[in-house]
Design a protein around this motif. Structure first.
Motif, PDB file in Angstrom:
ATOM      1  N   LEU A  97      -2.777   3.870  -3.630  1.00  0.00           N
ATOM      2  CA  LEU A  97      -1.439   3.087  -3.896  1.00  0.00           C
ATOM      3  C   LEU A  97      -1.855   1.984  -2.458  1.00  0.00           C
ATOM      4  CD1 LEU A  97       1.241   5.741  -3.819  1.00  0.00           C
ATOM      5  CD2 LEU A  97       0.231   4.595  -5.743  1.00  0.00           C
ATOM      6  N   TYR A  98      -1.417   0.828  -2.758  1.00  0.00           N
ATOM      7  CA  TYR A  98      -1.304  -0.218  -1.665  1.00  0.00           C
ATOM      8  C   TYR A  98       0.191  -0.736  -1.749  1.00  0.00           C
ATOM      9  CZ  TYR A  98      -6.404  -0.102  -2.348  1.00  0.00           C
ATOM     10  OH  TYR A  98      -7.604   0.265  -2.344  1.00  0.00           O
ATOM     11  N   ILE A  99       0.873  -0.644  -0.647  1.00  0.00           N
ATOM     12  CA  ILE A  99       2.125  -1.302  -0.445  1.00  0.00           C
ATOM     13  C   ILE A  99       2.126  -2.444   0.641  1.00  0.00           C
ATOM     14  CG2 ILE A  99       4.492  -0.769  -0.019  1.00  0.00           C
ATOM     15  CD1 ILE A  99       4.073   2.001  -0.496  1.00  0.00           C
ATOM     16  N   VAL A 100       2.213  -3.480   0.290  1.00  0.00           N
ATOM     17  CA  VAL A 100       2.173  -4.761   1.003  1.00  0.00           C
ATOM     18  C   VAL A 100       3.006  -5.773   0.839  1.00  0.00           C
ATOM     19  CG1 VAL A 100      -0.548  -4.530   1.231  1.00  0.00           C
ATOM     20  CG2 VAL A 100       0.387  -5.904  -0.701  1.00  0.00           C
ATOM     21  N   GLY A 101       3.260  -6.759   1.805  1.00  0.00           N
ATOM     22  CA  GLY A 101       4.488  -7.880   1.511  1.00  0.00           C
ATOM     23  C   GLY A 101       4.745  -8.474   2.805  1.00  0.00           C
ATOM     24  N   SER A 103       1.652   6.057   4.628  1.00  0.00           N
ATOM     25  CA  SER A 103       2.142   6.843   3.769  1.00  0.00           C
ATOM     26  C   SER A 103       3.500   7.530   4.507  1.00  0.00           C
ATOM     27  CB  SER A 103       1.212   8.127   3.697  1.00  0.00           C
ATOM     28  OG  SER A 103       0.712   8.533   5.024  1.00  0.00           O
ATOM     29  N   ASP A 104       3.782   7.203   5.780  1.00  0.00           N
ATOM     30  CA  ASP A 104       4.989   7.705   6.303  1.00  0.00           C
ATOM     31  C   ASP A 104       6.183   6.642   5.999  1.00  0.00           C
ATOM     32  OD1 ASP A 104       4.174   9.896   7.417  1.00  0.00           O
ATOM     33  OD2 ASP A 104       3.504   8.790   9.315  1.00  0.00           O
ATOM     34  N   GLY A 105       6.027   5.409   5.458  1.00  0.00           N
ATOM     35  CA  GLY A 105       6.589   4.498   4.962  1.00  0.00           C
ATOM     36  C   GLY A 105       6.998   3.633   6.154  1.00  0.00           C
ATOM     37  N   THR A 106       6.136   3.533   7.163  1.00  0.00           N
ATOM     38  CA  THR A 106       6.158   2.691   8.323  1.00  0.00           C
ATOM     39  C   THR A 106       5.710   1.298   7.972  1.00  0.00           C
ATOM     40  OG1 THR A 106       6.527   4.551   9.809  1.00  0.00           O
ATOM     41  CG2 THR A 106       5.800   2.392  10.497  1.00  0.00           C
ATOM     42  N   ASP A 128      -8.543  -1.735   4.232  1.00  0.00           N
ATOM     43  CA  ASP A 128      -8.336  -0.685   3.441  1.00  0.00           C
ATOM     44  C   ASP A 128      -6.888  -0.021   3.732  1.00  0.00           C
ATOM     45  OD1 ASP A 128      -8.595   1.615   1.931  1.00  0.00           O
ATOM     46  OD2 ASP A 128     -10.240   2.421   2.860  1.00  0.00           O
ATOM     47  N   TYR A 129      -5.923  -0.683   2.905  1.00  0.00           N
ATOM     48  CA  TYR A 129      -4.719  -0.164   3.382  1.00  0.00           C
ATOM     49  C   TYR A 129      -4.279   1.049   2.323  1.00  0.00           C
ATOM     50  CZ  TYR A 129      -4.104  -4.428   6.209  1.00  0.00           C
ATOM     51  OH  TYR A 129      -4.121  -5.607   7.011  1.00  0.00           O
ATOM     52  N   SER A 130      -5.117   1.360   1.619  1.00  0.00           N
ATOM     53  CA  SER A 130      -4.918   2.433   0.340  1.00  0.00           C
ATOM     54  C   SER A 130      -4.397   3.615   0.897  1.00  0.00           C
ATOM     55  CB  SER A 130      -6.099   2.828   0.003  1.00  0.00           C
ATOM     56  OG  SER A 130      -7.096   3.326   0.571  1.00  0.00           O
ATOM     57  N   ILE A 131      -3.371   4.336   0.043  1.00  0.00           N
ATOM     58  CA  ILE A 131      -2.734   5.718   0.179  1.00  0.00           C
ATOM     59  C   ILE A 131      -3.375   6.433  -1.027  1.00  0.00           C
ATOM     60  CG2 ILE A 131      -0.640   6.953   0.653  1.00  0.00           C
ATOM     61  CD1 ILE A 131       0.615   4.153   1.243  1.00  0.00           C
ATOM     62  N   PRO A 156       3.347  12.061   0.675  1.00  0.00           N
ATOM     63  CA  PRO A 156       4.506  13.124   0.996  1.00  0.00           C
ATOM     64  C   PRO A 156       5.719  12.956   0.293  1.00  0.00           C
ATOM     65  CG  PRO A 156       4.790  11.211   2.894  1.00  0.00           C
ATOM     66  CD  PRO A 156       3.469  10.968   1.821  1.00  0.00           C
ATOM     67  N   ASP A 157       6.301  14.210   0.079  1.00  0.00           N
ATOM     68  CA  ASP A 157       7.320  14.104  -0.702  1.00  0.00           C
ATOM     69  C   ASP A 157       8.591  13.285  -0.372  1.00  0.00           C
ATOM     70  OD1 ASP A 157       6.028  15.868  -2.723  1.00  0.00           O
ATOM     71  OD2 ASP A 157       7.125  17.746  -1.539  1.00  0.00           O
ATOM     72  N   ASP A 158       8.645  13.103   0.995  1.00  0.00           N
ATOM     73  CA  ASP A 158       9.912  12.358   1.402  1.00  0.00           C
ATOM     74  C   ASP A 158       9.372  10.914   2.091  1.00  0.00           C
ATOM     75  OD1 ASP A 158       8.159  13.099   3.794  1.00  0.00           O
ATOM     76  OD2 ASP A 158       9.694  13.636   5.151  1.00  0.00           O
ATOM     77  N   MET A 159       8.405  10.292   1.176  1.00  0.00           N
ATOM     78  CA  MET A 159       7.985   8.950   1.635  1.00  0.00           C
ATOM     79  C   MET A 159       9.239   8.029   1.266  1.00  0.00           C
ATOM     80  SD  MET A 159       4.691   6.852   0.198  1.00  0.00           S
ATOM     81  CE  MET A 159       4.420   5.341   1.013  1.00  0.00           C
ATOM     82  N   THR A 160       9.204   6.828   2.224  1.00  0.00           N
ATOM     83  CA  THR A 160      10.366   5.974   2.148  1.00  0.00           C
ATOM     84  C   THR A 160       9.613   4.528   2.003  1.00  0.00           C
ATOM     85  OG1 THR A 160      10.652   5.796   4.522  1.00  0.00           O
ATOM     86  CG2 THR A 160      12.070   7.584   3.025  1.00  0.00           C
TER      87      THR A 160
END
Length: 393
Positions: A63-67, A80-83, A99-102, A108-112
């Motif tokens: 996963l890559y979350i970028v923006g 992966s902590d949602g930070t 390499d921003y991959s997760i 984690p179950d509580d990712m945000t």
């Protein structure tokens, strides 16, 4: 009617796509995990990922979350902590790429998700090439993958993305085929209501590839079983006819030289006629020049839709009617009967095939596919959880 909107506005992201629409919740689906997570970031929104692809295990999916971080207006990546973390050219350490991959199996179950506007890329079986470059002001900016460029790192990796804006106003999100299609993804959003969209019918991905591969005009857009690129991008790599839409546009221009085109938006009703090479409307709408095939497919150029509340909505409606090839059948626009879409011999069959193979009939096949709410888009002003599912191939 239609309200134009900004998505990834003001950023230097490589391929931001606007969004607007609506979708319904399917009662047969599992509700996204509730908002039981601890709050670590401003507006933290629980997000979960499910791998039902049947093709790759979790440990082979990245996963890559970028923006754009909406609290700082800086380009960012999310861990992966949602930070969120600001991007830097120093991040280009992986053969000139970040390499921003997760890994999916480490989420984690509580990712945000924080307050941000961006994309969630999902890569199956390999890494994507995301580079940090300097924008026009010298600030570090994201250069995102281009699935239509064969020599780009990650081209041979199955990947797709979800777009979203999460802010104090709510969560606004969609799946997209505006640039390319590779992986079928469904999204669910829980909040004041429950929503779901993007889910393909059984065998839908195969049907997309087979239909387009057998099409004389669109077949070259298919790269084996890897992906289908949008026809607009096909223009730039010699895989689509740059004059494809010319015969239809010529017929439209001839027809509306003697017939009124009536377009209704939230701002009112506007009447236009062709005068020379321009479609001229009353009511302060800027004239629309005769569009090229590229203009139609990219919904840009002559069909550029500024967020001015007047010209933008009219241009979006005309652009949607050209992609759906409804202008010669209906002089009052927009039209909302999908049975009348894509019937002309010159039409955007790339977009059409996605609508034929999704459960709710919605897809983002071109940038104005949100006109009359046909885009695979959901929103909620009180979101409590977001879920992304890799659906069966």
């Amino acid at each position: 009617m239609i309200e134009r909107r900004l998505f990834l506005g003001g950023t230097a992201l490589a391929a931001g796509v606007p969004l607007l629409g609506a979708a319904g919740w399917s009662a047969s689906r599992a509700r996204p995990a509730s908002a039981r997570t601890r709050t670590r970031n401003s507006g933290a929104l629980p997000v979960s990922f499910t791998n039902d692809s049947g093709r790759y295990p979790d440990d082979e999916i990245l996963l890559y979350i970028v923006g754009t971080d909406l609290t700082t207006d800086e380009h960012c990546w999310v861990d992966s902590d949602g930070t969120p973390h600001p991007v830097s050219e120093d991040d280009n350490t992986d053969d000139g790429y970040t390499d921003y991959s997760i890994p999916l199996d480490s989420v984690p179950d509580d990712m945000t998700l924080p307050f941000m506007s961006g994309r969630i890329y999902i890569a199956l079986g390999g890494k994507l090439g995301i580079r940090i470059v300097a924008d026009g002001d010298g600030n570090p900016a994201l250069q995102l993958p281009s699935g239509w460029v064969e020599d780009e790192p990650g081209f041979d990796v199955l990947h797709d993305s979800v777009e979203f804006t999460h802010s104090e106003d709510g969560m606004f999100c969609n799946t997209t085929m505006v640039d390319q299609f590779s992986v079928p993804i469904g999204i669910e959003l829980a909040g004041q209501e429950d929503h779901a969209t993007g889910f393909f019918v059984p065998g839908g991905r195969d049907a997309v590839f087979e239909t387009l591969a057998g099409d004389a005009d669109f077949g070259d857009l298919v790269f084996d079983d890897l992906r289908v690129i949008a026809p607009g991008h096909g223009l730039g790599v010699g895989r689509f006819d740059g004059s494809y839409y010319d015969p239809y546009v010529d017929r439209v221009w001839e027809y509306y030289a003697d017939t009124d085109l009536v377009v209704t938006t939230n701002a009112g009703t506007f009447t236009g006629r062709v005068e020379g090479d321009e479609l001229v409307f009353d009511g302060g709408v800027a004239p629309i020049a005769r569009p090229s095939t590229a203009d139609v497919l990219f919904c840009d150029g002559a069909l550029d839709a500024p967020n001015d509340g007047i010209t933008g909505p009219v241009a979006a409606i005309v652009g949607a009617a050209l992609n759906r090839s409804t202008l010669l059948d209906h002089s009052e626009q927009p039209t909302d009967d999908p049975d009348g879409f894509y019937l002309d011999e010159v039409t955007n069959r790339y977009a059409a095939v996605f609508h034929e193979n999704t459960e709710d009939g919605k897809a983002y096949g071109f940038a104005f596919d949100d006109v009359e709410d046909f885009a695979s888009y959901v929103q909620d002003h009180g979101p409590s959880a977001f879920a992304v599912t890799l659906t069966p191939f």
